[in-house]
Design a protein around this motif. Sequence first.
Motif, short mmCIF file in Angstrom:
data_model
loop_
_atom_site.label_atom_id
_atom_site.label_comp_id
_atom_site.label_asym_id
_atom_site.label_seq_id
_atom_site.Cartn_x
_atom_site.Cartn_y
_atom_site.Cartn_z
N VAL A 126 39.10 36.79 36.15
CA VAL A 126 40.20 37.88 36.14
C VAL A 126 39.35 39.12 35.32
O VAL A 126 39.35 40.24 35.80
N ALA A 127 38.49 39.01 34.38
CA ALA A 127 37.71 39.63 33.70
C ALA A 127 36.78 40.45 34.65
O ALA A 127 36.42 41.47 34.48
N ASP A 128 36.15 39.39 35.67
CA ASP A 128 35.23 39.88 36.46
C ASP A 128 35.78 40.92 37.48
O ASP A 128 34.98 41.47 38.37
N ALA A 129 37.13 40.83 37.74
CA ALA A 129 37.61 41.80 38.92
C ALA A 129 37.31 43.33 38.53
O ALA A 129 37.24 43.85 37.62
N ALA A 130 36.90 43.73 39.92
CA ALA A 130 36.06 45.27 40.07
C ALA A 130 37.48 46.30 39.94
O ALA A 130 37.04 47.32 39.59
N ASP A 131 38.39 45.73 40.34
CA ASP A 131 39.58 46.85 40.56
C ASP A 131 40.94 46.01 40.84
O ASP A 131 41.04 44.93 40.68
N GLU A 132 41.85 46.96 40.78
CA GLU A 132 43.36 46.37 40.85
C GLU A 132 43.64 45.44 41.89
O GLU A 132 44.16 44.35 41.95
N ALA A 133 43.03 45.91 43.16
CA ALA A 133 43.02 45.04 44.43
C ALA A 133 42.54 43.77 44.13
O ALA A 133 43.15 42.75 44.57
N GLU A 134 41.50 43.82 43.63
CA GLU A 134 40.56 42.31 43.45
C GLU A 134 41.37 41.54 42.70
O GLU A 134 41.56 40.27 42.76
N LEU A 135 41.86 42.05 41.62
CA LEU A 135 42.65 41.18 40.42
C LEU A 135 43.97 40.73 40.99
O LEU A 135 44.35 39.49 40.92
N ASP A 136 44.55 41.55 41.82
CA ASP A 136 45.70 41.06 42.66
C ASP A 136 45.40 39.95 43.64
O ASP A 136 46.19 38.69 43.72
N ASP A 137 44.31 39.74 44.56
CA ASP A 137 43.80 38.91 45.17
C ASP A 137 43.41 37.49 44.27
O ASP A 137 43.86 36.58 45.07
N ILE A 138 42.79 37.80 43.17
CA ILE A 138 42.63 36.75 42.28
C ILE A 138 43.79 35.78 42.26
O ILE A 138 43.87 34.57 42.10
N TYR A 139 44.58 36.60 41.69
CA TYR A 139 46.03 35.78 41.23
C TYR A 139 46.85 35.26 42.48
O TYR A 139 47.22 34.35 42.07
N GLU A 140 46.79 35.77 43.43
CA GLU A 140 47.24 35.43 44.84
C GLU A 140 46.72 34.06 45.21
O GLU A 140 47.47 32.98 45.66
N THR A 141 45.22 34.32 45.19
CA THR A 141 44.56 33.08 45.58
C THR A 141 44.83 31.88 44.82
O THR A 141 45.06 30.83 45.12
N GLU A 142 44.69 32.14 43.44
CA GLU A 142 45.01 30.99 42.38
C GLU A 142 46.48 30.38 42.67
O GLU A 142 46.58 29.24 42.77
N ARG A 143 47.25 31.32 42.88
CA ARG A 143 48.77 30.78 43.02
C ARG A 143 48.73 30.11 44.32
O ARG A 143 49.46 29.24 44.13
#
Length: 76
Positions: free
Chosen positions: A28-45
């Motif tokens: 989460v801390a390494d996410a470059a932008d909001e889109a990447e952060l959303d992708d991380i959350y959805e992938t983990e879920r």
Amino acid sequence: MSLAKGLEFRAVVVMACDEGILPLDERVADAADEAELDDIYETERRLLYVACTRAREHLLLTGVTPTSEYLADFIQ
């Protein structure tokens, strides 16, 4: 968890469903932008969902307080 895709087991245990582990704070801390952060959350879920749906008969989710926000999806 991604290795479980397409497989099925009589029992599945998913451990360490803790806040900061699922999703992993470092990712989460390494996410470059909001889109990447959303992708991380959805992938983990999705990965948690895949792991949990591999259980035919028994599913055990473990975590310590505070637990991952994703566990709320499994509480009925």
